[in-house]
Design an enzyme around this catalytic site. Structure first.
Site: not given
Ligand SMILES: *Cc1c(COP(=O)(O)O)cnc(C)c1O
Length: 399
Positions: A138, A223, A252
């Site tokens: 994700f 990420d 986050k």
């Molecule tokens: C939450 C998340 C995102 C997206 O972040 P947003 O602030 O909602 O755009 C991207 N990568 C990972 C691994 C995430 O957990």
């Protein structure tokens, strides 16, 4: 406002992009939140792994008050002291030399993709630009990041999707080796798949990724939007592996809920951005980065990554005991630090609702996984309390 009236307004005027629980949270303190009817909950969602310092942390409240009354926004045409300070902190505590600030995880990943493509063009041929990402991962909801998110359910209806993305299985180095070709610019991967179901790869996976990227002369983008900021027991999840990425994205927990994103890179990579190549109006503004400085400094001074490792081990042990007690309802417990997932047999929605009725808020992930991401300051007592509620909720949902 009356709770019923508020639900009606929500239903009438908001785009229905997600299902909401019939609860409005209006106040929080530490690991606890209260709804509009005054009911108290233990918050093991952390606003989706965001509120690492808990709710209403006195230092965060202090910085917000002070900065809001001093200067909220100016634009990146000017130097911003808090932005420079947060960049220094991030670089001093990671592999990185330079940082670009934005407003969300998706924007941080968009930036990473643009940076990697530009780097690849300048270090190879003009047709290098493909990003390889992992199935079940994700990376966000913008068009490029949702395309990098290799899960059909997030793509449906949004075609045509941008080109230049390829997918391979997570935790499969051989599949990646086969997929890399002369058009590949970078590999984009989470050290632990969060939304995908808290999937922890084999120990050799990250070092293997690093090796394949080095051999092919391509970039490794990690990420760490969910796994970073101490959540897994180290400041960054890559520290468990002994290797580092070329680019890392953070968001986050970075400002404990004030919107922020950050793309970190080595000097060699960062240097391909020159004046005019990229930008963000709000990114790195004084308010968000002032809070980021407070959050990051607190994380370091209070040794919260270490704490997450210690309390997380206790939490995973307690969850493992719950699995042993409910072998027909819990298939597997996975996780690291204070990020945990329980693969369930009964519908996860039923267990989430049963927990909520008993005063515990939890997340879901993957196909049928219950996910826990409490604040890093969560008390051991609160972990025990949450596990006791999960135990009774499982009894109720899967008798
Ligand atoms: C939450 C998340 C995102 C997206 O972040 P947003 O602030 O909602 O755009 C991207 N990568 C990972 C691994 C995430 O957990």
């Amino acid at each position: 406002m009356d709770t019923k009236r508020m639900f009606e307004l929500s239903d009438k005027h908001l785009m229905t992009f997600t299902k909401r629980y019939p609860v409005a949270l209006v106040r929080g303190e530490g690991s606890r939140v209260w709804d509009s009817n005054g009911k108290e909950y233990l918050d093991f969602t952390g606003g989706i792994a965001v509120t690492a310092l808990g709710h209403s942390h006195p230092k965060v409240v202090g910085t917000l008050r002070e900065q809001a009354a001093t200067l909220v926004h100016v634009s990146n045409y000017f130097h911003i002291p808090q932005q420079a300070q947060l960049a220094q902190l991030l670089c001093e505590h990671s592999f990185a030399d330079r940082v670009f600030f934005s407003n969300s995880g998706a924007e941080a990943n968009e930036t990473a993709i643009k940076l990697a493509r530009k780097w690849a063009k300048e270090h190879g041929s003009s047709d290098r630009g493909d990003i390889i990402s992992m199935r079940g991962g994700f990376h966000g909801r913008t068009l490029a990041t949702v395309t990098a998110t290799a899960q059909e359910k997030y793509h449906h209806g949004f075609e045509p999707l941008p080109g230049g993305f390829k997918y391979v299985a997570f935790n499969d180095l051989r599949a990646l080796d086969r997929a890399i070709d002369s058009r590949t610019a970078a590999v984009l991967v989470e050290p632990i798949q969060g939304e995908g179901g808290v999937i922890v790869p084999d120990e050799g996976y990250l070092p293997g990724l690093r090796k394949l990227c080095d051999e092919a002369g391509i970039l490794l983008i990690l990420d760490e939007i969910q796994t970073g900021m101490g959540r897994t027991g180290k400041l960054w999840a890559y520290e468990h592996s002994g290797v580092a990425p070329d680019i890392m994205t953070v968001a986050k927990a970075l400002a404990n809920g004030v919107p922020i994103g950050a793309t970190l890179a080595t000097e060699d990579v960062a240097r391909v951005f020159t004046p005019g190549t990229h930008g963000s109006t709000f990114g790195g503004n004084p308010l968000a980065t002032a809070v980021g400085v407070t959050v990051f400094s607190t994380l370091i001074e209070d040794k919260l990554a270490e704490r997450a490792g210690r309390v997380g081990t206790l939490m995973l042990e307690a969850l493992e005991a719950i699995r042993a007690k409910h072998p027909k309802a819990v298939k597997e417990v996975r996780g690291r630090g204070l990020l945990a997932g329980l693969d369930l047999v009964p519908p996860v929605g039923d267990v989430v609702a049963a927990c909520r009725e008993r005063g515990l808020l939890v997340l879901t992930a993957g196909d049928n996984t219950l996910r826990l991401a409490p604040a890093l300051i969560v008390a051991e007592k609160e972990v025990a309390e949450a596990c006791a509620i999960i135990d009774t909720a499982l009894k109720a949902a899967a008798p």
